[in-house]
Design an enzyme around this catalytic site. Structure first.
Site, PDB file in Angstrom:
ATOM      1  CD  GLU A 145       1.784 -10.458  -0.071  1.00 30.04           C
ATOM      2  OE1 GLU A 145       1.676  -9.546  -0.766  1.00 30.04           O
ATOM      3  OE2 GLU A 145       1.009 -10.614   0.602  1.00 30.04           O
ATOM      4  CG  HIS A 196      -0.958  -5.576  -4.301  1.00 28.41           C
ATOM      5  ND1 HIS A 196       0.052  -5.613  -3.414  1.00 28.41           N
ATOM      6  CD2 HIS A 196      -1.712  -6.542  -3.587  1.00 28.41           C
ATOM      7  CE1 HIS A 196       0.079  -6.478  -2.289  1.00 28.41           C
ATOM      8  NE2 HIS A 196      -1.082  -6.903  -2.507  1.00 28.41           N
ATOM      9  CG  HIS A 231      -0.490 -11.456  -3.357  1.00 30.14           C
ATOM     10  ND1 HIS A 231      -1.148 -12.296  -2.592  1.00 30.14           N
ATOM     11  CD2 HIS A 231      -0.609 -10.093  -3.053  1.00 30.14           C
ATOM     12  CE1 HIS A 231      -1.798 -11.592  -1.711  1.00 30.14           C
ATOM     13  NE2 HIS A 231      -1.248 -10.357  -1.732  1.00 30.14           N
ATOM     14  CB  THR A 232       2.422 -17.867  -4.291  1.00 32.54           C
ATOM     15  OG1 THR A 232       2.755 -17.803  -5.678  1.00 32.54           O
ATOM     16  CG2 THR A 232       1.904 -19.250  -4.176  1.00 32.54           C
ATOM     17  NE  ARG A 262      -3.777  -2.245   2.206  1.00 30.79           N
ATOM     18  CZ  ARG A 262      -3.519  -3.479   2.503  1.00 30.79           C
ATOM     19  NH1 ARG A 262      -2.440  -3.883   2.795  1.00 30.79           N
ATOM     20  NH2 ARG A 262      -4.656  -4.361   2.339  1.00 30.79           N
TER      21      ARG A 262
END
Length: 355
Positions: free
Chosen positions: A320, A113, A185-186, A88
């Site tokens: 992440e 993002h 971002h898995t 953010r």
């Protein structure tokens, strides 16, 4: 060797919303690890690893075809490459060299993002590499895209190593000063095929501090020691052990959704997740200063994923690797400025085992 045994294969996987063909690449190593990655968003669609009994299972959330990835309602960044700025930025604004830039506001009052159409919703150019198996993805983000200054050339290489790890190498150059925070971002569920929540997964996270947040999930600029708080994962701890404790930081995020400050420099082991039921483990190494640990708080049972599986509350976790959220507005945070003539490089490794 037959075609299905080649280390990298590819197949058509639908069309983008504007009619461009999407390709799904499959990477395999001799140990039976398999990673399916599509060029739309650079998404890790599927990742097959064996449990302690040698049975393969898919340990990431996602979909069986491309279309659901086009909407955040059906794919909240599942497996995607994130940029230009992961996490953010307060109010979607930052100042660089005396000039203020306004980004799209797409997460409450903030930019998240990379904006309305970040790197997760762009078509990358894929190229299998001889080393590996590996897949190189490139993307040119033009000056002004999502409000960011400068033309930015990005290269991300996924490598499935011989010692059973997925290695992600990032590289970027810009022709004007800009800001950059790249990540993946898995959503992980080591049980395999997302059959249950991840509250029993045990997390070790080698961090002495977090960057605490306000009610809009923006860092306050402080560093908060984890000692004596629900954020102390320096010893293996089930994710569900303290996630619902009465704690202001947990209340703000609905669980864990915080940046952990990683000690040390260079590529080093920073975290491990273990699922006691399947025996699967993931060891995370990175050269980045931070890691966002997210406990799947916004998953609510409304998303139907692979094989018709419904993804319930806290059905996955994210790790992440990153620079800190909102860094451009906090001079005390590690800088995310990239200038002409500089090359940004970074490496993150997810190593798989089972016992």
């Amino acid at each position: 060797m037959t075609d299905t045994q080649q280390p990298v294969t590819s197949q058509p996987w639908g069309m983008t919303p504007d009619g461009q063909p999407i390709t799904l690449y499959t990477l395999r190593n001799p140990s039976g690890i398999q990673a399916d990655i599509m060029d739309y968003g650079g998404v890790v669609v599927r990742l097959l690893t064996p449990d302690r009994n040698g049975n393969p299972g898919d340990i990431v959330l996602g979909h069986d075809h491309a279309e659901p990835y086009f909407s955040l309602e059906t794919s909240p960044y599942f497996g995607a490459l994130i940029g230009r700025y992961g996490n953010r930025i307060a109010g979607g604004r930052f100042t660089l060299d005396g000039q203020t830039y306004q980004l799209p506001v797409n997460n409450g009052p903030n930019s998240l993002h990379g904006g309305t159409r970040g790197f997760n919703q762009r078509l990358w150019t894929g190229r299998p590499l001889a080393d590996g198996p590996a897949l190189e993805l490139t993307y040119l983000s033009p000056d002004g895209e999502e409000g960011y200054p400068g033309n930015l050339s990005v290269r991300v290489t996924y490598t499935l190593t011989g010692d059973n790890a997925l290695q992600i190498d990032y590289e970027a150059r810009a022709d004007a000063p800009t800001i950059l925070n790249l990540t993946n971002h898995t959503y992980w569920n080591l049980g395999g095929d997302a059959g249950r929540d991840i509250l029993g997964h045990e997390l070790t996270l080698r961090a002495d501090h977090i960057t605490p947040i306000d009610g809009t999930l923006i860092p306050t600029g402080e560093l908060l020691p984890v000692e004596g708080t629900p954020f102390d994962f320096r010893q293996p701890t089930p994710i569900g052990a303290r996630v619902d404790e009465p704690n202001e930081q947990l209340r703000f995020a609905g669980g864990y959704d915080h940046n952990f400050v990683l000690g040390g420099e260079g590529l080093r082991s920073v975290a491990q997740v273990r699922d006691p039921e399947s025996g699967r483990r993931v060891e995370v190494s990175t050269d980045q200063p931070g890691m966002q640990f997210y406990s799947g708080n916004f998953l609510d049972g409304s998303i139907v994923g692979k094989g018709g599986r419904v993804y319930g509350h806290r059905w996955a976790l994210c790790l992440e690797t990153q620079h800190f959220p909102d860094s451009p507005n906090h001079p005390n945070f590690p800088s995310t400025v990239l200038r002409p003539g500089e090359t940004f490089t970074s490496r993150t490794v997810y190593a798989f085992s089972a016992r």
